[in-house]
Design an enzyme around this catalytic site. Structure first.
Site, PDB file in Angstrom:
ATOM      1  N   LYS A   1      -6.600  20.919   2.533  1.00  0.00           N
ATOM      2  CA  LYS A   1      -5.194  20.805   2.166  1.00  0.00           C
ATOM      3  C   LYS A   1      -4.316  21.652   3.076  1.00  0.00           C
ATOM      4  CE  LYS A   1      -1.859  21.659  -1.601  1.00  0.00           C
ATOM      5  NZ  LYS A   1      -1.682  22.082  -3.005  1.00  0.00           N
TER       6      LYS A   1
ATOM      7  N   LYS B   1      -7.492  25.486   1.826  1.00  0.00           N
ATOM      8  CA  LYS B   1      -6.069  25.190   1.991  1.00  0.00           C
ATOM      9  C   LYS B   1      -5.463  26.212   2.935  1.00  0.00           C
ATOM     10  CE  LYS B   1      -1.889  25.223  -0.973  1.00  0.00           C
ATOM     11  NZ  LYS B   1      -1.404  25.286  -2.380  1.00  0.00           N
TER      12      LYS B   1
ATOM     13  N   ASP C   1      -5.097  26.591  -7.364  1.00  0.00           N
ATOM     14  CA  ASP C   1      -4.930  26.994  -5.969  1.00  0.00           C
ATOM     15  C   ASP C   1      -4.876  28.519  -5.912  1.00  0.00           C
ATOM     16  OD1 ASP C   1      -4.613  24.253  -5.835  1.00  0.00           O
ATOM     17  OD2 ASP C   1      -2.903  24.321  -4.463  1.00  0.00           O
TER      18      ASP C   1
END
Lengths: 335, 783
Positions: free
Chosen positions: A271, A235, A172
């Site tokens: 996400k 995300k 991430d």
């Protein structure tokens, strides 16, 4: 998540694949500035849609229970605290393996499930990998100078390699918000593309830190640039910004994903992270997902919640569903 | 399906709202309802069935009111009215507040009952209709509270007859009842035949609120009941929401009766998407525009206009969105599109779409419709041209028709290519474009980057054949109040007859008609001699005929620049007229004295100069308003000119009367066709020379002389005239109102009453109100 050799970032047509159960990775494409700049996001209209989805799609009884179980499989169970220790991380991994009390699962007639992943800082990756051996649960590492992304560029890139080497299957990364805020889309594209390359087989989730991008239009454009650069997931947040995942932001990012799919045939994952702590909220996100992106996205391969306390609330709702009585937090094992 | 199955398929499931309470409420009343008259329920008489369109089941038996019962209701309302109006605004506010609170307390019962009766999704009745109802009563409780202080010069009209449609049964009741009773009127309300039940529940809460008996009376039944209300002699005002067809019948039926009238009628509202819009949001907006309430919305964005370059992509995305719509049981909380109101409506929509087949390409949401009930799938018809019937006629169902445009100017042209003018929607991220287009659209409401937004503070209503009058806001109160000033019966003035022995001393002067900035001879070639009371020939005035009237309207229509001219410029022109009139004061005074045989000429000229000053002053001071609507943004109420106004000037003040009508009209940007004082036309013909020298652009003011009775039918029936003002000495009010039904133009008639043109009632806001349309433009913002 599926492992697959890294496709180099090339023109999108080269790697187009038919939709399949396990998604083809996004090969990325050349930066298309016309497309990026044509992206619009009307805040008021987006808020109106986001504000009504909860009332438009209500889930009751068995449907609610099934959807909540699905939500659990989509959780990136997360601990990102300065005081994380191996013990704390092992405890979380144990919870990821068995997120719901077996008697509840039996009553619901659903086999064992796990969370989508465990999400930790780099130093905790080996512990998590070890704790999850045999579970199939991937370890995600936050990276690239998380959360601000302002450490030396070279070190940020190296950090990815280190985490991958340590066994993280998902990375991430945080983008440089300044590139968005100054409109330097090329720099953002180049950065994400290099990070993607550094990830190798590990999947890359690009954290936009939407709470710091200033406008939904910027969120839409940054989403497109990250996908063009090869992001597997986009995300919302690190969880450390003052505003994290919201429904309006989610709507914008989902629509960007839909646009990218319509034009390239590639499905990108989404996400939302931070601030989603109630079962009811999770259902609204999934309803929005089904409405805006469709059933293909209702899988942990393409959707994750970045959350730490959501699971506990879902467990309580599931027990209520099974017993008809409202539950208490302490009746469910902590993570 | 097991939890495990659902876990795999992730299907939506049923989410039914219980109708237990509502059914129990119906059972407790034995599913038979009488009428609510004078605070009491009558025994159910001859009844008709009220059915649930979602499944065809009979919900209740409702009484068909007869003429006697309508009469009883009107008498009850009449008896109650003086005392009700005599209460202080605060006392009335307390009752409205109680009604608002009671609507909230019974919110779910109202919502479920509405959905059972009408077929609309419970989400809409629960989240939109009922909250707006409560809001409307709250808002108008406030209006009652402020009435004494803010509207000291206006009083109640009396008894209002209100006829409402079936698409928003309770909400339309609120829009009608709240402003009416807030201002001190009493009402006789007829709900639509298909949907009476929530009105009957409302009658019960009137009792719970302790509302004095007779203030609200509810009579149920079919169109005959509506006709009986419309025809009743003791009703002062008719408010109607419904079809343009019925609106036209009501216009004719009330013509000449002195009843005040507001009509909120049909529409074919354009939904314009520019290529810089947020396309996904514009598509989502369509869900709220045309699939809200199954498209049975008078202001539904039913005509989609997409800029050509994005049209294919837009339509593809729209179809994908349509595929996600859920159609079915209106009581299911997760249903987007419920049932149409009745098999008759389903049949009507089906037949219209069938008849239109052949033009365009049809896409419908792939779905299985329930076996029972009135369901029609969401439908999109692309590739149509403005000339296709489906692009022109209101379908009043979940059917969206679409065409494309090239430029903003063409978008406006297509948007306005309609007999209707209720609402319009504009999507663009360019503020310059959106705010440029909004004022150009023929509509009472414009939504920018949103759609179907409503609030009690914002006026709602249409132009053209969508009706007249506004509901909501301060402007909405004009429909339920009248000026307190006194009028007196009009005493007709006949022109002085030709003497036995004519005195002709002066060189012949030829008065002509004034059309398009030119002096023209009357088409018919007839003139009338104008004699002084002493038998002197003052001159001749042309007798305008149909063709002259037509030419004058064409000239007025062509003078489009005037509406766009700045208010400052219009003010300057009007000041200039005043200046030139003052310079020739003696001449005008003498002309008036000689025509009338009186000595008031000088005073009339002076007053005329003053009146011109009044409207030169007003030209740039009739401010609009920014409404505090519950939205991040605003709703702007902007005063727009009505368009082309034909005005019949009073007889008794040949110059002042003309100035009193012309000046407010042109100050607000209208163009006028003036029919001069019938007995004393020569002040008007002298006046056009002033216009020539005062920089009034050609066509802005046109002056006809002749017989008002001859011209009234032509001008009131002319489909390119937007309003007629009949302040004539001739008794033409009935004719004007009757003929206006053709294009449902606004009318302002004197009903054979006269006002003091020299006094305060000869000028002011009442005139400006008739010279303007309030356009409400909703502008949400946020980045």
């Amino acid at each position: 998540m599926q492992r697959e050799s890294d496709a180099s970032v090339t023109n999108r047509s080269a790697d187009m694949q038919l939709p399949q159960t396990i998604e083809a990775r996004n090969p990325g494409m050349a930066l298309d500035m016309d497309w990026v700049m044509s992206a619009q996001a009307n805040t008021s209209a987006i808020e109106r849609r986001a504000g009504s989805i909860g009332a438009r799609r209500s889930l009751k009884k068995d449907h609610q229970a099934a959807w909540l179980l699905k939500a659990i499989t989509m959780i990136d169970l997360t601990t990102l605290a300065g005081d994380d220790t191996p013990g704390r991380v092992r405890r979380l991994c144990a919870k990821a393996r068995q997120p719901v009390r077996p008697d509840l699962l039996d009553a619901l007639g659903v086999g064992p499930i796990t969370t989508g992943a465990i999400c930790v800082y780099h130093e905790m990756v080996p512990t998590a990998v070890e704790a999850l051996v045999g579970s199939g649960i991937p370890v995600a590492a936050v990276s690239t100078g998380f959360p601000a992304g302002l450490s030396p560029y070279r070190l940020r890139i190296m950090e990815i390699g280190e985490s991958v080497k340590a066994g993280a299957r998902e990375i991430d990364i945080v983008i440089s918000r300044r590139h968005v805020l100054t409109g330097d889309w090329q720099a953002l594209y180049d950065e994400v593309r290099e990070m993607r390359r550094e990830c190798g087989d590990a999947h890359i989730k690009t954290i936009l830190a939407t709470g710091e991008l200033g406008s939904l239009r910027n969120v839409a454009r940054a989403s497109l640039v990250c996908m063009m650069a090869g992001a597997d997931f986009i995300k919302t947040s690190t969880g450390k910004e003052s505003v994290n995942a919201t429904l309006p932001v989610s709507l914008v990012m989902m629509r960007a994903i839909r646009d990218y799919f319509e034009r390239t045939g590639i499905r990108i994952g989404y996400k939302p992270a931070g601030g989603i702590s109630k079962a009811k909220d999770a259902l609204v996100y999934l309803a929005l997902l089904k409405e805006e992106l469709g059933d293909d996205w209702l899988t942990p391969h393409l959707f994750r919640f970045g959350a730490s306390s959501l699971l506990g609330d879902i467990e309580r709702q599931l027990e209520h569903h099974v017993t008809g009585q409202y539950s208490a937090l302490w009746r469910h094992a902590m993570g | 399906m097991t939890v495990k199955d659902i876990f795999e398929t992730m299907e939506w499931g049923p989410a039914p709202e219980s109708d237990g309470e509502a059914q129990a409420w119906l059972d407790a009343r034995e599913r038979r309802f009488g009428l609510f008259i004078d605070g009491h329920w009558t025994e159910p008489g001859e009844t008709f069935e009220s059915r649930n369109p979602g499944n065809g089941e009979v919900l209740a038996h409702v009484t068909q009111a007869g003429a006697d019962e309508v009469d009883a209701a009107v008498r009850a309302a009449r008896r109650a009215q003086p005392k009700w109006a005599g209460l202080s605004g605060h006392q009335r506010a307390r009752f409205l507040y109680a009604l608002a609170r009671l609507v909230q307390k019974h919110a779910r019962l109202f919502a479920v009952l509405e959905t059972l009766d009408n077929g609309k999704p419970i989400r809409e009745s629960r989240d939109i209709d009922v909250p707006l109802v409560a809001r409307h009563f709250y808002y108008h409780a406030g209006m009652a509270q402020l009435q004494d202080a803010e509207l000291p010069d206006r009083g109640a009209l009396g008894v209002a007859g209100q006829i409402i449609p079936w698409n928003f049964p309770l909400l339309m009741l609120a829009w009608k009842v709240a402003p009416a009773i807030a201002m001190g009127n009493t009402v006789v309300l007829k709900p639509a035949e298909y949907t009476s039940l929530t009105a009957l529940l409302f009658a019960e809460i009137c009792t719970e609120a302790g509302l004095p008996r007779g203030v609200v009376n509810i009579v149920t039944g079919d169109g005959q009941v509506g006709a009986a209300i419309t025809a009743h002699e003791d009703i002062d005002k008719i408010a109607f929401t419904g079809s343009t067809e019925v609106g036209r019948i009501i216009r004719k039926a009330t013509a000449g009766t002195g009843k005040s009238l507001t009509l909120e009628l049909g529409g074919k509202s354009p939904y314009i998407v520019f290529d810089d819009a947020d396309i996904d949001s514009a598509i989502e907006g369509l869900v709220d525009a045309i699939w809200f309430n199954q498209g049975q919305v008078c202001c539904a964005g039913s005509r989609l206009l997409v800029q050509e370059g994005i049209a294919d992509r837009f339509h593809a995305k729209l179809k994908a969105r349509m595929a996600k719509l859920r159609i079915g049981d209106p009581l299911d909380k997760s249903i987007d599109v419920g049932a149409l109101v009745d098999p008759v409506q389903l049949d009507s929509v089906t037949r219209m779409v069938e008849a239109g087949k052949g033009a365009g390409e049809i896409y419908q949401t792939p779905c299985t419709l329930p076996n029972r009930g009135c369901y029609y799938p969401p439908t999109l018809i692309t590739g149509l041209a403005p000339s296709d019937t489906l692009m022109q006629e209101e379908i009043f169902g979940p059917v969206l028709v679409a065409t494309t445009f090239r430029t903003p100017a063409e978008a406006v042209e297509i948007a306005n290519n309609t007999r209707y003018g209720l609402a319009a929607t504009v999507w663009s991220e360019n503020i310059n474009l959106a705010l440029d287009v909004a004022p150009k659209l023929a509509a009472g409401v414009v939504w920018i980057n949103t759609t179907n937004a409503f609030d009690a503070a914002a006026g709602f209503g249409g132009v053209r054949e969508s009706g007249f009058g506004r509901e909501g806001g301060w402007e909405g109160l004009l429909a339920y109040t009248k000026p307190k000033g006194k009028t007196r019966p009009l005493s007709p003035i006949t022109a002085f007859p030709a003497p036995a022995q004519a005195k002709v001393d002066e060189l012949d002067r030829t008065a002509k008609l004034y059309i398009g900035g030119k002096q023209v001879r009357p088409d018919g070639g007839y003139s009338r001699a104008i004699w002084s009371p002493k038998g002197a020939l003052l001159g001749h005035a042309g007798l305008a005929n149909r063709k002259d009237a037509r030419n004058a309207v064409e000239a007025a229509r062509a003078a489009t620049g005037w509406a766009k001219a700045s208010a400052h410029l219009r003010a300057q022109v009007i000041y200039y007229i005043a200046e030139n009139l003052a310079a020739r004061a003696e001449e005008f005074a003498s002309r008036i004295n000689r025509m009338t045989g009186k000595r008031g000429g000088a005073a009339e000229v002076e007053k005329s100069v003053e009146r011109l000053f009044t409207y030169a002053a007003w030209a740039d001071k009739l401010d609009g308003a920014a409404k505090p609507v519950p939205l991040r943004g605003t709703a702007l109420a902007m005063n727009e000119p009505v368009g082309v106004i034909a005005a019949f000037c009073p007889d008794e003040a040949p110059l002042l009367g003309l100035v009193s009508l012309m000046a407010p009209a042109i100050a607000m940007g209208n163009r006028v066709v003036l029919a001069a004082s019938q007995p004393f036309p020569l002040a008007a013909t002298d006046f056009y020379q002033l216009l020539d020298t005062s920089d009034v652009p050609p066509g802005v003011v046109n002056i006809l002389t002749g017989f008002h009775n001859d011209l009234a039918g032509t001008l009131a029936g002319h489909l390119d005239v937007d309003a007629v003002w009949a302040q004539s000495g001739a008794d033409i009010s009935s004719l004007v109102e009757h003929e206006s039904a053709g294009n449902l133009k606004r009318t302002w008639v004197n009903n054979a009453r006269s006002r003091d043109w020299f006094g305060a009632e000869g000028e002011g806001r009442e005139f400006l109100h008739h010279a303007t349309e309030v356009k409400t433009t909703w502008i949400p913002w946020g980045e």
